[in-house]
Write an enzyme that holds these catalytic residues in place. Structure first.
Site, PDB file in Angstrom:
ATOM      1  N   LYS A  82       0.986  -1.069   0.064  1.00 30.50           N
ATOM      2  CA  LYS A  82      -0.032   0.084   0.101  1.00 30.50           C
ATOM      3  C   LYS A  82       0.832   1.141  -0.034  1.00 30.50           C
ATOM      4  O   LYS A  82       1.372   1.585   1.022  1.00 30.50           O
ATOM      5  CB  LYS A  82      -0.889   0.105   1.179  1.00 30.50           C
ATOM      6  CG  LYS A  82      -1.970   1.136   0.977  1.00 30.50           C
ATOM      7  CD  LYS A  82      -2.345   1.727   2.316  1.00 30.50           C
ATOM      8  CE  LYS A  82      -1.562   3.164   2.752  1.00 30.50           C
ATOM      9  NZ  LYS A  82      -1.659   4.132   1.858  1.00 30.50           N
TER      10      LYS A  82
ATOM     11  N   GLU B  91      10.178   1.847  10.448  1.00 33.41           N
ATOM     12  CA  GLU B  91      11.273   2.940  10.213  1.00 33.41           C
ATOM     13  C   GLU B  91      10.487   4.264  10.380  1.00 33.41           C
ATOM     14  O   GLU B  91       9.652   4.496   9.444  1.00 33.41           O
ATOM     15  CB  GLU B  91      11.748   2.723   8.775  1.00 33.41           C
ATOM     16  CG  GLU B  91      12.622   1.443   8.487  1.00 33.41           C
ATOM     17  CD  GLU B  91      13.859   1.388   9.534  1.00 33.41           C
ATOM     18  OE1 GLU B  91      14.212   2.298   9.876  1.00 33.41           O
ATOM     19  OE2 GLU B  91      14.399   0.108   9.739  1.00 33.41           O
TER      20      GLU B  91
ATOM     21  N   CYS C 114      13.728  11.436   6.140  1.00 33.92           N
ATOM     22  CA  CYS C 114      13.739  11.237   7.458  1.00 33.92           C
ATOM     23  C   CYS C 114      15.093  11.465   7.909  1.00 33.92           C
ATOM     24  O   CYS C 114      15.363  11.527   9.124  1.00 33.92           O
ATOM     25  CB  CYS C 114      13.443   9.573   7.566  1.00 33.92           C
ATOM     26  SG  CYS C 114      14.421   8.537   6.384  1.00 33.92           S
TER      27      CYS C 114
ATOM     28  N   GLU D 297      10.057  16.499  15.111  1.00 32.14           N
ATOM     29  CA  GLU D 297      10.315  16.594  13.634  1.00 32.14           C
ATOM     30  C   GLU D 297       9.544  17.494  12.695  1.00 32.14           C
ATOM     31  O   GLU D 297       8.219  17.502  12.872  1.00 32.14           O
ATOM     32  CB  GLU D 297       9.974  14.993  13.036  1.00 32.14           C
ATOM     33  CG  GLU D 297      10.535  15.078  11.539  1.00 32.14           C
ATOM     34  CD  GLU D 297      10.278  13.400  11.019  1.00 32.14           C
ATOM     35  OE1 GLU D 297       9.086  12.898  11.242  1.00 32.14           O
ATOM     36  OE2 GLU D 297      10.982  12.768  10.443  1.00 32.14           O
TER      37      GLU D 297
HETATM   38  P1  NAD Z   1       2.507   8.823   7.448  1.00 35.84           P
HETATM   39  O1  NAD Z   1       2.757   7.865   8.544  1.00 35.84           O
HETATM   40  O2  NAD Z   1       1.548   9.599   7.351  1.00 35.84           O
HETATM   41  O3  NAD Z   1       2.053   7.713   6.198  1.00 35.84           O
HETATM   42  C1  NAD Z   1       2.904   6.629   5.950  1.00 35.84           C
HETATM   43  C2  NAD Z   1       2.048   5.286   5.512  1.00 35.84           C
HETATM   44  O4  NAD Z   1       1.105   4.975   6.198  1.00 35.84           O
HETATM   45  C3  NAD Z   1       0.942   5.974   4.156  1.00 35.84           C
HETATM   46  O5  NAD Z   1       0.826   5.094   3.061  1.00 35.84           O
HETATM   47  C4  NAD Z   1      -0.100   6.132   4.744  1.00 35.84           C
HETATM   48  O6  NAD Z   1      -1.441   6.032   3.916  1.00 35.84           O
HETATM   49  C5  NAD Z   1      -0.168   4.961   5.937  1.00 35.84           C
HETATM   50  N1  NAD Z   1      -1.169   5.116   6.940  1.00 35.84           N
HETATM   51  C6  NAD Z   1      -1.525   6.234   7.613  1.00 35.84           C
HETATM   52  N2  NAD Z   1      -2.432   5.946   8.460  1.00 35.84           N
HETATM   53  C7  NAD Z   1      -2.496   4.344   8.692  1.00 35.84           C
HETATM   54  C8  NAD Z   1      -3.029   3.718   9.498  1.00 35.84           C
HETATM   55  N3  NAD Z   1      -3.987   4.017  10.504  1.00 35.84           N
HETATM   56  N4  NAD Z   1      -2.873   2.264   9.367  1.00 35.84           N
HETATM   57  C9  NAD Z   1      -2.125   1.881   8.275  1.00 35.84           C
HETATM   58  N5  NAD Z   1      -1.422   2.818   7.362  1.00 35.84           N
HETATM   59  C10 NAD Z   1      -1.454   3.884   7.596  1.00 35.84           C
HETATM   60  O7  NAD Z   1       4.020   9.232   6.955  1.00 35.84           O
HETATM   61  P2  NAD Z   1       4.056  10.303   5.644  1.00 35.84           P
HETATM   62  O8  NAD Z   1       3.730  11.702   5.994  1.00 35.84           O
HETATM   63  O9  NAD Z   1       3.821   9.555   4.317  1.00 35.84           O
HETATM   64  O10 NAD Z   1       5.851  10.210   5.528  1.00 35.84           O
HETATM   65  C11 NAD Z   1       6.807  11.326   6.301  1.00 35.84           C
HETATM   66  C12 NAD Z   1       7.229  10.338   7.512  1.00 35.84           C
HETATM   67  O11 NAD Z   1       7.776   9.313   7.052  1.00 35.84           O
HETATM   68  C13 NAD Z   1       8.503  11.304   8.353  1.00 35.84           C
HETATM   69  O12 NAD Z   1       7.892  10.986   9.572  1.00 35.84           O
HETATM   70  C14 NAD Z   1       9.301  10.505   7.793  1.00 35.84           C
HETATM   71  O13 NAD Z   1      10.684  10.862   8.980  1.00 35.84           O
HETATM   72  C15 NAD Z   1       9.088   9.223   7.925  1.00 35.84           C
HETATM   73  N6  NAD Z   1      10.015   8.530   6.879  1.00 35.84           N
HETATM   74  C16 NAD Z   1      10.960   7.370   7.763  1.00 35.84           C
HETATM   75  C17 NAD Z   1      11.852   6.938   6.983  1.00 35.84           C
HETATM   76  C18 NAD Z   1      12.729   5.796   7.656  1.00 35.84           C
HETATM   77  O14 NAD Z   1      13.445   5.032   6.889  1.00 35.84           O
HETATM   78  N7  NAD Z   1      13.091   5.805   8.919  1.00 35.84           N
HETATM   79  C19 NAD Z   1      11.939   7.341   5.477  1.00 35.84           C
HETATM   80  C20 NAD Z   1      11.224   7.926   4.928  1.00 35.84           C
HETATM   81  C21 NAD Z   1      10.267   8.561   5.526  1.00 35.84           C
END
Ligand code: NAD
Length: 493
Positions: free
Chosen positions: A172, A247, A281, A382
């Site tokens: 997804k 992550e 990130c 963040e």
């Molecule tokens: P997000 O957590 O809003 O969304 C990530 C994914 O989770 C999306 O596909 C979203 O649709 C899904 N999601 C949202 N709610 C959910 C739920 N209740 N159940 C299951 N899935 C759900 O994050 P974002 O805004 O897309 O990305 C930014 C974040 O990602 C930042 O915090 C960044 O630091 C982190 N990030 C971490 C890494 C790493 O490797 N540590 C890499 C890239 C990004």
């Protein structure tokens, strides 16, 4: 363009019949529509994955790997085209988009090599005429949930090791960036991956992501995204006794010591803080500087920021693209107001760009705060935008303590010419990744990627470590003595 789900080797309308717009953040234009699926679509994909996985696991791993080599070649052939699409859906500048596709290529070739390794151990048995070994076995159906900031790389970090190890994958992607998901599915298909081994189901998190997490036939969830969502997923997986790899966010710091090459440090900070408009990130969002060089570093940073061209990432001369959407702009701006209220001094930036060509996209001016103290919210939380906070310290010990004082532990960096500082930093910086004389971004795919503390839950993407997420260990004992030999009891003594 209507982006559909990819289930069991077919492009399918979502069962809900619903679609949502995909917006180019540089221009505000709608460039596609993406399926907004429901739990039924997840169930259909998981059932097909479950069936297909049984056969896939029986394909010899080197043969499975040959498909990944082809995937790598196709990614390579299409690198430029994919990079342009990536810039249009996510906003990062074209040079960085090329770099992101390259990560996928590197991962394909690296993980394809694993098809001839997937090493376990052989070890002596404590008994005569007995053989002992451990082998990796696939877990079955793997659920992958990814964010929008690396729309193709993160999917390759997760799906390639899962697939080479003999699992089937249901992915997804983030609804903001479905185009890369569509392209990756097409590439898998062209490379000859059997139908049912890789699925893409588009939709929002609370509906589609949640259905994937809760599906009883999904044995592992590999998630990259925010802490808020990751924590929620972990709680659910905990109740279901499901393996989950997380992550999440970062609050990464660059330490600049008083003996540092300041030209190099400035280059490293600018690249890590403002690349991808700070939406990595691993973005540098804190600069911890020795007080003796603070003023000079600030002067040079200010000069460097002024040269950054902001705009549509398809323009090769642009260095800072837009952020992902209006909501992100507002969140960044809120944090900047908080910083000002907390007493930090705004050196440059601190506003949304709304004039002229910027009016339709989502642009934030590269922002530097100084006189920040480690307990301010802008130094701890963040922000996920082009905002960096300068914190002054008097020693390496203090710098390390400030670095380690946040809840996150993804990446850190130190600029120094003193070898003793280097080794102390390597030992004492509490992050999953440490850079010496380089910025906080720049991970290579053959080493583990992930963080300590609130950044994750102990698992890693990339490298051989990724295989631990997508395999179970099976220990096997073969007794060829022809009699019952009881371990720990029937020994000679
Ligand atoms: P997000 O957590 O809003 O969304 C990530 C994914 O989770 C999306 O596909 C979203 O649709 C899904 N999601 C949202 N709610 C959910 C739920 N209740 N159940 C299951 N899935 C759900 O994050 P974002 O805004 O897309 O990305 C930014 C974040 O990602 C930042 O915090 C960044 O630091 C982190 N990030 C971490 C890494 C790493 O490797 N540590 C890499 C890239 C990004």
């Amino acid at each position: 363009m209507k982006i559909q789900n990819y289930i069991n080797g077919e492009w399918k309308e979502p069962s809900t019949g619903q679609f949502a717009p995909v917006i180019n953040p540089a221009t505000g234009e709608t460039i596609a529509e993406v399926a907004m699926s429901g739990p039924n679509d997840i169930d259909e994909a998981v059932q097909a994955a479950k069936e297909a996985q049984k056969q896939w696991a029986l394909v010899p791993a080197p043969k499975r790997a040959e498909i990944l080599y082809k995937v790598g070649m196709l990614l390579k052939e299409r690198k430029e085209q994919l990079a342009r699409m990536l810039t249009m859906e996510m906003g990062k500048v074209i040079e960085e988009a090329r770099g992101e596709v390259q990560e996928g290529i590197d991962m394909a070739f690296y993980m394809a090599g694993e098809g001839r390794r997937l090493f376990g151990d052989t070890t002596p048995s404590e008994l005569k005429d007995k053989f002992a070994m451990s082998v990796r076995v696939p877990v079955g159906v793997v659920g992958i949930i990814t964010p929008w900031n690396f729309p193709i790389a993160i999917a390759t970090w997760k799906s390639f090791p899962a697939i080479v190890a003999g699992n089937a994958v249901v992915w997804k992607p983030a609804p903001e960036t479905p185009i890369m998901a569509q392209e990756l599915a097409r590439i898998f298909e062209e490379a000859g991956l059997p139908p049912g081994v890789f699925h893409v189901v588009h939709g929002d998190g609370p509906t589609v992501g949640n259905a994937l997490v809760e599906h009883p036939d999904v044995k592992v969830i590999s998630f990259t995204g925010s802490n808020e969502v990751g924590r929620m997923i972990a709680e659910k997986c905990g109740r279901l006794l499901k393996k989950v790899s997380l992550e999440m966010g970062g609050k990464n710091a660059v330490i600049v010591m008083d003996d540092a090459d300041l030209t190099l440090a400035v280059d490293g900070i600018i690249w890590s803080a403002f690349g991808t408009s700070g939406q990595r990130c691993t973005a540098c969002s804190r600069v911890i500087v020795h007080e003796r060089v603070k003023q000079e570093l600030e002067r040079r940073l200010l000069e460097a920021v002024k040269t950054l061209k902001i705009g549509n990432g398809l323009d090769e001369t642009v260095k800072v693209g837009p952020v992902i959407h209006e909501e992100a702009l507002q969140k960044i701006d809120r944090y900047v107001r908080i910083g000002v209220e907390e007493g930090a001094k705004l050196l440059v930036g601190g506003y949304i760009l709304r004039e002229g060509d910027y009016a339709r996209g989502f642009y934030y001016a590269p922002t530097i705060f100084t006189d920040v103290t480690p307990n301010m919210r802008i130094a701890r939380e963040e922000i996920f935008g082009p905002v960096v906070s300068i914190i002054s310290v008097r020693s390496l010990d203090e710098a390390i303590a400030v670095n380690n004082s946040v809840d996150y532990g993804l990446s850190s960096a130190i600029f120094t010419r003193d070898v003793n500082n280097v080794f102390r930093a390597m030992r004492d910086l509490d992050t999953g990744i440490v850079y010496v004389n380089a910025g906080t971004t720049g991970a290579e795919i053959h080493l583990p990627f992930g963080g300590t503390k609130g950044t994750g839950n102990g698992h890693r993407d990339s490298g051989v470590a990724a295989l631990d997420v997508f395999t179970e260990w099976r220990s096997i004992y073969v007794d060829f003595s022809g009699k019952l030999q009881r371990a720990q009891i029937d020994t000679d003594d």
